[in-house]
Scaffold this motif. Structure first.
Motif, mmCIF file in Angstrom:
data_model
loop_
_atom_site.group_PDB
_atom_site.id
_atom_site.type_symbol
_atom_site.label_atom_id
_atom_site.label_comp_id
_atom_site.label_asym_id
_atom_site.label_seq_id
_atom_site.Cartn_x
_atom_site.Cartn_y
_atom_site.Cartn_z
ATOM 1 N N GLN A 87 0.829 -1.203 0.000
ATOM 2 C CA GLN A 87 0.000 0.000 0.000
ATOM 3 C C GLN A 87 0.866 1.256 0.000
ATOM 4 O O GLN A 87 0.637 2.186 -0.778
ATOM 5 C CB GLN A 87 -0.907 -0.004 1.242
ATOM 6 N N THR A 88 1.879 1.278 0.849
ATOM 7 C CA THR A 88 2.771 2.443 0.945
ATOM 8 C C THR A 88 3.527 2.672 -0.357
ATOM 9 O O THR A 88 3.670 3.808 -0.831
ATOM 10 C CB THR A 88 3.764 2.255 2.099
ATOM 11 N N ALA A 89 4.022 1.577 -0.952
ATOM 12 C CA ALA A 89 4.768 1.689 -2.205
ATOM 13 C C ALA A 89 3.902 2.257 -3.319
ATOM 14 O O ALA A 89 4.326 3.155 -4.064
ATOM 15 C CB ALA A 89 5.309 0.320 -2.609
ATOM 16 N N VAL A 90 2.685 1.755 -3.434
ATOM 17 C CA VAL A 90 1.786 2.215 -4.488
ATOM 18 C C VAL A 90 1.384 3.665 -4.250
ATOM 19 O O VAL A 90 1.377 4.486 -5.184
ATOM 20 C CB VAL A 90 0.540 1.308 -4.577
ATOM 21 N N ALA A 154 -5.087 -1.236 -3.460
ATOM 22 C CA ALA A 154 -4.364 0.037 -3.529
ATOM 23 C C ALA A 154 -4.540 0.742 -4.865
ATOM 24 O O ALA A 154 -4.526 1.973 -4.928
ATOM 25 C CB ALA A 154 -2.878 -0.192 -3.254
ATOM 26 N N THR A 155 -4.682 -0.015 -5.941
ATOM 27 C CA THR A 155 -4.736 0.581 -7.283
ATOM 28 C C THR A 155 -6.134 0.644 -7.879
ATOM 29 O O THR A 155 -6.394 1.467 -8.754
ATOM 30 C CB THR A 155 -3.849 -0.216 -8.254
ATOM 31 N N GLY A 156 -7.019 -0.250 -7.445
ATOM 32 C CA GLY A 156 -8.336 -0.357 -8.086
ATOM 33 C C GLY A 156 -8.277 -1.030 -9.435
ATOM 34 O O GLY A 156 -9.286 -1.151 -10.119
ATOM 35 N N CYS A 157 -7.089 -1.473 -9.836
ATOM 36 C CA CYS A 157 -6.919 -2.168 -11.120
ATOM 37 C C CYS A 157 -7.277 -3.641 -10.934
ATOM 38 O O CYS A 157 -6.724 -4.303 -10.055
ATOM 39 C CB CYS A 157 -5.476 -2.024 -11.594
ATOM 40 N N PRO A 158 -8.191 -4.194 -11.758
ATOM 41 C CA PRO A 158 -8.672 -5.556 -11.521
ATOM 42 C C PRO A 158 -7.809 -6.656 -12.130
ATOM 43 O O PRO A 158 -8.034 -7.835 -11.849
ATOM 44 C CB PRO A 158 -10.049 -5.549 -12.197
ATOM 45 N N ASN A 159 -6.836 -6.278 -12.968
ATOM 46 C CA ASN A 159 -6.101 -7.283 -13.742
ATOM 47 C C ASN A 159 -4.634 -7.356 -13.304
ATOM 48 O O ASN A 159 -3.901 -6.378 -13.415
ATOM 49 C CB ASN A 159 -6.163 -6.942 -15.236
ATOM 50 N N VAL A 160 -4.233 -8.519 -12.804
ATOM 51 C CA VAL A 160 -2.858 -8.705 -12.317
ATOM 52 C C VAL A 160 -2.264 -9.936 -12.994
ATOM 53 O O VAL A 160 -2.853 -11.023 -12.975
ATOM 54 C CB VAL A 160 -2.824 -8.904 -10.786
ATOM 55 N N TYR A 161 -1.090 -9.736 -13.595
ATOM 56 C CA TYR A 161 -0.421 -10.826 -14.318
ATOM 57 C C TYR A 161 0.977 -11.047 -13.746
ATOM 58 O O TYR A 161 1.685 -10.092 -13.422
ATOM 59 C CB TYR A 161 -0.321 -10.491 -15.812
#
Length: 211
Positions: A87-90, A154-161
């Motif tokens: 969380q802190t890094a993002v 932290a990002t709200g981005c749903p796609n992680v690869y």
């Protein structure tokens, strides 16, 4: 928990903030055989006089035998620590990511600099795009689930690869894995901005197509 005892005099670099502990600096590793053989397991690191030095991720299959998580004896290495550091890094780079060209690959997590040894995360396409992760050390590989959970939040981005650097993971004794960890897999070909140029790239591998 495992206990790693450092050779006399080798503790100076750890106390100075060096995050890597090489196999050559270790005097002995004590603990159950099953724990010693578990890659990325958390170990207590102590000096030859049995003074607490650190908590670190231990990997008997790597020349970098331990990677420091914390120098604080009162700080446990658990889901909460991993999620807090992601969380802190993002958050540190979130404004930069949001204001960047959506076609740029923006680094959101930078391994040791963020207290997450071996973890690299890049974002592409903003909050509706993709996060590409590299788990280049056994410690973060073991905490993959909380890492992904924290990235999604932290990002709200749903796609992680999960992207794989074969040479690095082989050196760590880790399996070669490339897979979708959340949401959808990125397309094999996207336009990625590098400076003033747009390059056709497979962000899953880093391969740049000839133009």
């Amino acid at each position: 928990m495992l206990t790693i005892t450092i050779k006399q005099g080798k503790e100076k670099s750890i106390l100075a903030g060096e995050p890597w502990i090489y196999l050559s600096a270790i005097d002995k590793v004590e603990g159950k055989p099953a724990e010693r053989n578990k890659q990325g397991v958390t170990a207590t690191v102590q000096s030859s006089s049995r003074q607490f030095l650190a908590r670190a991720a231990y990997n008997a299959k790597s020349q970098i035998a331990a990677r420091v998580w914390t120098l604080r004896e009162d700080e446990p290495v658990d889901h909460a620590l991993i999620k807090r550091r992601v969380q802190t890094a993002v958050e540190r780079r979130l404004d930069m990511w949001r204001s960047a060209d959506p076609q740029a690959l923006v680094q959101l997590v930078d391994a040791e600099q963020d207290g997450l040894p071996g973890l690299l995360v890049h974002g592409y396409g903003g909050a509706e795009g993709y996060l590409v992760c590299q788990f280049n050390a056994a410690g973060v590989d073991l905490w993959k689930v909380p890492v992904v959970q924290a990235l999604l939040k932290a990002t709200g981005c749903p796609n992680v690869y999960e992207r794989c650097d074969e040479l690095v993971r082989k050196a760590e004794g880790l399996p070669i894995t490339r897979r979708t960890l959340a949401g959808e897999e990125p397309p094999s070909r996207l336009s990625v901005r590098e400076g003033s140029r747009l390059l056709p790239m497979d962000i899953r591998t880093g391969f740049t197509y000839p133009r």
